[in-house]
Design a protein around this motif. Sequence first.
Motif, PDB file in Angstrom:
ATOM      1  N   TYR A 115      36.578  44.133  67.653  1.00 28.87           N
ATOM      2  CA  TYR A 115      36.395  44.704  66.320  1.00 28.87           C
ATOM      3  C   TYR A 115      37.550  45.656  66.005  1.00 28.87           C
ATOM      4  CZ  TYR A 115      31.806  42.809  67.228  1.00 28.87           C
ATOM      5  OH  TYR A 115      30.777  41.965  67.545  1.00 28.87           O
ATOM      6  N   THR A 116      38.601  45.123  65.404  1.00 29.28           N
ATOM      7  CA  THR A 116      39.827  45.895  65.170  1.00 29.28           C
ATOM      8  C   THR A 116      39.584  47.139  64.329  1.00 29.28           C
ATOM      9  OG1 THR A 116      41.187  43.927  65.406  1.00 29.28           O
ATOM     10  CG2 THR A 116      42.164  45.771  64.218  1.00 29.28           C
ATOM     11  N   ILE A 117      38.881  46.996  63.218  1.00 26.50           N
ATOM     12  CA  ILE A 117      38.672  48.159  62.341  1.00 26.50           C
ATOM     13  C   ILE A 117      37.876  49.237  63.062  1.00 26.50           C
ATOM     14  CG2 ILE A 117      37.653  48.934  60.157  1.00 26.50           C
ATOM     15  CD1 ILE A 117      40.290  47.144  60.077  1.00 26.50           C
ATOM     16  N   GLY A 126      38.035  54.627  68.110  1.00 29.21           N
ATOM     17  CA  GLY A 126      38.810  54.716  69.355  1.00 29.21           C
ATOM     18  C   GLY A 126      39.318  53.355  69.786  1.00 29.21           C
ATOM     19  N   LYS A 127      40.615  53.262  69.936  1.00 31.10           N
ATOM     20  CA  LYS A 127      41.255  51.970  70.199  1.00 31.10           C
ATOM     21  C   LYS A 127      40.887  51.376  71.553  1.00 31.10           C
ATOM     22  CE  LYS A 127      45.035  53.080  67.156  1.00 31.10           C
ATOM     23  NZ  LYS A 127      46.424  53.474  67.017  1.00 31.10           N
ATOM     24  N   THR A 128      40.443  52.190  72.488  1.00 31.04           N
ATOM     25  CA  THR A 128      40.149  51.668  73.827  1.00 31.04           C
ATOM     26  C   THR A 128      38.653  51.675  74.158  1.00 31.04           C
ATOM     27  OG1 THR A 128      40.512  53.859  74.804  1.00 31.04           O
ATOM     28  CG2 THR A 128      42.407  52.352  74.712  1.00 31.04           C
ATOM     29  N   LYS A 147      44.967  42.616  69.413  1.00 29.33           N
ATOM     30  CA  LYS A 147      43.780  43.457  69.255  1.00 29.33           C
ATOM     31  C   LYS A 147      43.888  44.418  68.073  1.00 29.33           C
ATOM     32  CE  LYS A 147      41.704  43.771  73.786  1.00 29.33           C
ATOM     33  NZ  LYS A 147      41.300  44.654  74.866  1.00 29.33           N
ATOM     34  N   LEU A 148      45.053  44.967  67.849  1.00 28.30           N
ATOM     35  CA  LEU A 148      45.213  45.997  66.823  1.00 28.30           C
ATOM     36  C   LEU A 148      45.966  45.487  65.602  1.00 28.30           C
ATOM     37  CD1 LEU A 148      45.972  48.992  69.201  1.00 28.30           C
ATOM     38  CD2 LEU A 148      43.802  48.410  68.091  1.00 28.30           C
ATOM     39  N   ASP A 149      45.921  44.177  65.375  1.00 31.31           N
ATOM     40  CA  ASP A 149      46.612  43.576  64.234  1.00 31.31           C
ATOM     41  C   ASP A 149      45.801  43.813  62.959  1.00 31.31           C
ATOM     42  OD1 ASP A 149      48.026  42.082  62.432  1.00 31.31           O
ATOM     43  OD2 ASP A 149      48.116  40.288  63.670  1.00 31.31           O
TER      44      ASP A 149
END
Length: 119
Positions: free
Chosen positions: A18-20, A26-28, A89-91
């Motif tokens: 879930y990128t958003i 938290g990105k991790t 993942k962070l696109d």
Amino acid sequence: MLRVEVKPIIFVLNNSGYTIERYIHGKTRKYNDISNWEWTGLLKVLGDPQEKISRTYTVRTKEELSTLLDDETFAKTDMVQLVEVIMEKLDAPRALQVQAELSGKSNSYGAVSNPTRAA
């Protein structure tokens, strides 16, 4: 779709989670990860085990996607087609990244300043 012979093109955006939510919370964070399913096997499971009425594709780059979209067989849309688009993942578009990060900060601030909201 398979049973009633509808012939859509289905795009599955595979970014491993879930990128958003990653930008908001938290990105991790592990809860934003999802199992990496075999998406191209989905139509087999849903009614086309011999792949007679469906086709699947996997693309990993813009060039691969462009090539697929220009392909005459793909353009015929003579059967259900599923395209798995592998993404980072962070696109996400920069504006969406900024908005999500601001929302995350705002939500965090609201939870701290309003203890009943955190519960």
